[in-house]
Write an enzyme that holds these catalytic residues in place. Sequence first.
Site, mmCIF file in Angstrom:
data_model
loop_
_atom_site.group_PDB
_atom_site.id
_atom_site.type_symbol
_atom_site.label_atom_id
_atom_site.label_comp_id
_atom_site.label_asym_id
_atom_site.label_seq_id
_atom_site.Cartn_x
_atom_site.Cartn_y
_atom_site.Cartn_z
ATOM 1 N N SER A 184 -0.507 71.876 76.315
ATOM 2 C CA SER A 184 -1.353 73.032 76.597
ATOM 3 C C SER A 184 -1.686 73.788 75.306
ATOM 4 O O SER A 184 -2.170 73.187 74.363
ATOM 5 C CB SER A 184 -0.670 73.921 77.639
ATOM 6 O OG SER A 184 -1.553 74.861 78.180
ATOM 7 N N HIS A 327 -1.443 70.113 85.559
ATOM 8 C CA HIS A 327 -1.148 70.547 84.191
ATOM 9 C C HIS A 327 0.366 70.571 83.990
ATOM 10 O O HIS A 327 1.060 71.476 84.486
ATOM 11 C CB HIS A 327 -1.746 71.944 83.998
ATOM 12 C CG HIS A 327 -1.780 72.433 82.594
ATOM 13 N ND1 HIS A 327 -2.631 71.918 81.644
ATOM 14 C CD2 HIS A 327 -1.082 73.423 81.982
ATOM 15 C CE1 HIS A 327 -2.462 72.578 80.506
ATOM 16 N NE2 HIS A 327 -1.518 73.492 80.684
#
Length: 351
Positions: A184, A327
């Site tokens: 990320s 994610h």
Amino acid sequence: MLETMLKERKLPSFLEREKMLKVLLEEEYGFLPPVPDNIRFEETEPFIPNFCAGKAISKKTQIISKWGKKEFSFPCYVSIPKKEGKHPFFVCINFRDNVPDRYIPVEEIIDNGFGVISFCYQDVTSDSDDFTDGLAGVLYENGVRGKCDAGKIAMWAWAAHRVMDYAQTLDNLDLNCSTVCGHSRLGKTALLAAATDERFQFAYSNDSGCCGAAISRGKIGESVKRICNVFPFWFCERFLKYKECEETMPFDQHYLLASIAPRHVYIASALEDTWADPDSEMLSCVVVSEVFEKYGKTGFVCEDRLPQAGDTYHEGTVGYHLREGLHYFGREDWLKAMKYIKKHRKTHEEC
């Protein structure tokens, strides 16, 4: 098909590596803090007794940097196989200081013959607009920085360089097979760390998305405007002028990947992580291929279509995979990345 999609995005043309880096640092991330005048390392061992059933060395190391009378330190956490020889290794920029961590399956990494040195990004400086905290507080008097001074991503990348300084002192690591990685926002950081430090032979970005591996022009999900409104402190102040007009940026994220050439770049995406936009992450790999080919390397080898879950492209100097799910930085991602590195490691042993 992919070439047509890239033409529609009207990306800036590639420049020489140093020029691309200069644009990225001046206009997006800010210039990294200076290399310390002096650096030292204080180790404690063992950090975790009988770690990985006795298969791994475990220790905590404090990295202390000095510039004149200014000093800053942060800890890193070392896990290396006890087996004799020089081991490939990761410098992992992590969200926590846990060992192991839900994003770092240390035992699987050790069992695959890799070491990992991790650090918690907020031990370097806070993930906030506070520029009096941690490294920022040492660098900037009263928390005030210039227009092109380092944002938080650049500071975390600087810390990865200092961990690499420490790795160079360890005789059981293969310095020709070093990988900087993160997930990320820390995947963005890993790419910047590799672009600005040629000691990293592999850069591994997991779900880094906007201002990371994903091309900004034509991207879905998170946009330059959104990221600048929510996380302006990640970047230099000059970057904020593009939040209403990203199409006028004199760069895009393909510059970041190209700045790592001719070393290896590995990008990982998740099917349901539309905020990061897997299509735009893969298209970065496609467009940057030509830069690696100019170095005489195999660029990105893929099919002429957008990615599908399960796609794994490991043949080129630029690698990529797309997995099912959201994610996250999981074991599947690590195992595929290690498989890619093992496949290409021989090249570095012959250098």
